[in-house]
Design a protein around this motif. Sequence first.
Motif, PDB file in Angstrom:
ATOM      1  N   GLU A 228      -6.278   3.237   0.078  1.00 28.90           N
ATOM      2  CA  GLU A 228      -5.582   2.104  -0.526  1.00 28.90           C
ATOM      3  C   GLU A 228      -5.792   0.890   0.364  1.00 28.90           C
ATOM      4  OE1 GLU A 228      -1.518   2.774  -1.542  1.00 28.90           O
ATOM      5  OE2 GLU A 228      -1.929   4.679  -2.573  1.00 28.90           O
ATOM      6  N   THR A 229      -6.687   0.012  -0.061  1.00 32.09           N
ATOM      7  CA  THR A 229      -7.009  -1.180   0.702  1.00 32.09           C
ATOM      8  C   THR A 229      -7.395  -2.304  -0.241  1.00 32.09           C
ATOM      9  OG1 THR A 229      -8.490  -2.172   2.352  1.00 32.09           O
ATOM     10  CG2 THR A 229      -9.376  -0.358   1.026  1.00 32.09           C
ATOM     11  N   LEU A 230      -7.055  -3.528   0.140  1.00 33.89           N
ATOM     12  CA  LEU A 230      -7.482  -4.691  -0.629  1.00 33.89           C
ATOM     13  C   LEU A 230      -8.995  -4.874  -0.552  1.00 33.89           C
ATOM     14  CD1 LEU A 230      -4.649  -7.189   0.328  1.00 33.89           C
ATOM     15  CD2 LEU A 230      -5.234  -6.474  -2.000  1.00 33.89           C
ATOM     16  N   ALA A 231      -9.592  -4.371   0.502  1.00 32.21           N
ATOM     17  CA  ALA A 231     -11.036  -4.497   0.684  1.00 32.21           C
ATOM     18  C   ALA A 231     -11.753  -3.393  -0.089  1.00 32.21           C
ATOM     19  CB  ALA A 231     -11.383  -4.451   2.165  1.00 32.21           C
ATOM     20  N   VAL A 274     -14.085 -21.784  -1.761  1.00 32.45           N
ATOM     21  CA  VAL A 274     -14.873 -20.841  -2.552  1.00 32.45           C
ATOM     22  C   VAL A 274     -14.065 -19.562  -2.733  1.00 32.45           C
ATOM     23  CG1 VAL A 274     -17.137 -21.740  -1.886  1.00 32.45           C
ATOM     24  CG2 VAL A 274     -16.071 -19.942  -0.510  1.00 32.45           C
ATOM     25  N   HIS A 275     -14.432 -18.799  -3.758  1.00 36.18           N
ATOM     26  CA  HIS A 275     -13.767 -17.536  -4.073  1.00 36.18           C
ATOM     27  C   HIS A 275     -14.419 -16.435  -3.238  1.00 36.18           C
ATOM     28  CE1 HIS A 275     -10.685 -16.294  -6.786  1.00 36.18           C
ATOM     29  NE2 HIS A 275     -11.396 -15.360  -7.383  1.00 36.18           N
ATOM     30  N   VAL A 276     -13.681 -15.825  -2.325  1.00 41.71           N
ATOM     31  CA  VAL A 276     -14.242 -14.750  -1.503  1.00 41.71           C
ATOM     32  C   VAL A 276     -13.402 -13.490  -1.651  1.00 41.71           C
ATOM     33  CG1 VAL A 276     -15.242 -16.339   0.171  1.00 41.71           C
ATOM     34  CG2 VAL A 276     -12.967 -15.417   0.572  1.00 41.71           C
ATOM     35  N   GLU A 277     -14.051 -12.340  -1.597  1.00 42.96           N
ATOM     36  CA  GLU A 277     -13.354 -11.065  -1.681  1.00 42.96           C
ATOM     37  C   GLU A 277     -12.686 -10.729  -0.339  1.00 42.96           C
ATOM     38  OE1 GLU A 277     -15.622  -7.777  -3.218  1.00 42.96           O
ATOM     39  OE2 GLU A 277     -16.799  -9.092  -4.529  1.00 42.96           O
ATOM     40  N   PRO A 278     -11.583  -9.993  -0.385  1.00 42.12           N
ATOM     41  CA  PRO A 278     -10.968  -9.520   0.858  1.00 42.12           C
ATOM     42  C   PRO A 278     -11.946  -8.748   1.738  1.00 42.12           C
ATOM     43  CG  PRO A 278      -9.511  -9.121  -1.006  1.00 42.12           C
ATOM     44  CD  PRO A 278     -10.814  -9.595  -1.583  1.00 42.12           C
ATOM     45  N   MET A 314      -5.457 -10.644  -6.356  1.00 40.07           N
ATOM     46  CA  MET A 314      -5.069 -11.999  -5.984  1.00 40.07           C
ATOM     47  C   MET A 314      -3.558 -12.103  -5.838  1.00 40.07           C
ATOM     48  SD  MET A 314      -7.574 -14.089  -5.413  1.00 40.07           S
ATOM     49  CE  MET A 314      -6.964 -15.741  -5.722  1.00 40.07           C
ATOM     50  N   GLN A 315      -2.825 -11.484  -6.740  1.00 42.91           N
ATOM     51  CA  GLN A 315      -1.364 -11.505  -6.654  1.00 42.91           C
ATOM     52  C   GLN A 315      -0.884 -10.847  -5.363  1.00 42.91           C
ATOM     53  OE1 GLN A 315      -0.157  -9.589 -10.281  1.00 42.91           O
ATOM     54  NE2 GLN A 315      -0.391 -11.420 -11.525  1.00 42.91           N
ATOM     55  N   MET A 316      -1.512  -9.732  -4.996  1.00 41.84           N
ATOM     56  CA  MET A 316      -1.127  -9.049  -3.761  1.00 41.84           C
ATOM     57  C   MET A 316      -1.453  -9.895  -2.531  1.00 41.84           C
ATOM     58  SD  MET A 316      -2.359  -5.169  -4.717  1.00 41.84           S
ATOM     59  CE  MET A 316      -1.868  -4.493  -3.132  1.00 41.84           C
ATOM     60  N   ILE A 317      -2.580 -10.572  -2.573  1.00 41.73           N
ATOM     61  CA  ILE A 317      -3.006 -11.400  -1.444  1.00 41.73           C
ATOM     62  C   ILE A 317      -2.049 -12.564  -1.219  1.00 41.73           C
ATOM     63  CG2 ILE A 317      -4.802 -13.031  -0.685  1.00 41.73           C
ATOM     64  CD1 ILE A 317      -6.790 -11.052  -2.177  1.00 41.73           C
ATOM     65  N   TRP A 318      -1.559 -13.147  -2.305  1.00 39.66           N
ATOM     66  CA  TRP A 318      -0.749 -14.360  -2.198  1.00 39.66           C
ATOM     67  C   TRP A 318       0.755 -14.093  -2.304  1.00 39.66           C
ATOM     68  CZ3 TRP A 318      -2.683 -18.867  -0.557  1.00 39.66           C
ATOM     69  CH2 TRP A 318      -4.081 -19.017  -0.571  1.00 39.66           C
TER      70      TRP A 318
END
Length: 329
Positions: A228-231, A274-278, A314-318
Amino acid sequence: MSSIQFADILAAQQRISPYIKKTPILSSSMLNQWLGHDIFFKAECMQTTGAFKLRGATNFLLKALENNHRPNKIVASSSGNHAQAVAYIGNKLGIPTCIYASESISPIKASATRAYGATLKLYSNRLLADEAVREAAQADHCAWIKPFNDADVVAGQGTVIAESLSELDNIDGIFAPCGGGGLLSGSLIAARSLSPHTQVIGTEPLAANDAADSLRQGKIVNLPTAPETLADGAATPAVGEVTFPYLQALDDFYEVNEEAIKYWTQWLHHILKVHVEPTCAMSMAAVTSWLAKQTSRKRVLVILSGGNISAQSMQMIWQDDYLSDLPSL
């Protein structure tokens, strides 16, 4: 170690050039001022299909065609970015493509894979998807494009650094994320030829640290369960036999926790616009740890490997605001 040479990367660069973008190199004067070093970002998040994976998949397939091996069908298993790359180049070359993935695949990556014309088959976990693609690949005239454990794929990924170092000189460190190790392997081969003094450094989520465990134990170790990781681009169950020896030759390797991944994803979105992935933002946690040990100003290249993020991620990141905490060493 397999016999992938820098000449293979140069050949790949020429081969794939009609099908890929030469992506820009970005920087932030504010970030450089805060950290006291010069940070450059290779924006593969702006690549066609939104990730570096297009390079390796395209090189694999075009080299097969050069050798008169035109498949009737292409298969691959992937958590997302490789799926899109294979679907895209298969569509471009008019070859039917089927992708095998786990049900946890990012919705945005699943939608894009289908939009590029591929059939997408989903399984309850990645191991089952990998078993299914292995069985499907036994069919006559079927090409299995592996996401990282293939010499032609690695050579294609190495074009990221060959391209970057044709524009930048005196780079002290190159940082890239580690999923299966294809990008890092290609980066190491290219850097050792073009800039031998440059350190090549890998990063991985602490929650999916099979590569780090493998390096510690001196043998390939599999993740026991789905991480379980955002990456998500670095949530590969294990590195490959082709890539592992190159990972062992890296100059350093860092494991990054989820909070740091969120922090740097927010900050890179903010300062680079720019849009970057975790998955690629996490490299900045390794960059700052590495720079903190340096005694002189350094020039660093960070590979922004992808830019495909689901709304859920995105919701989890922010959920929390990290922008009030300025980057520092």
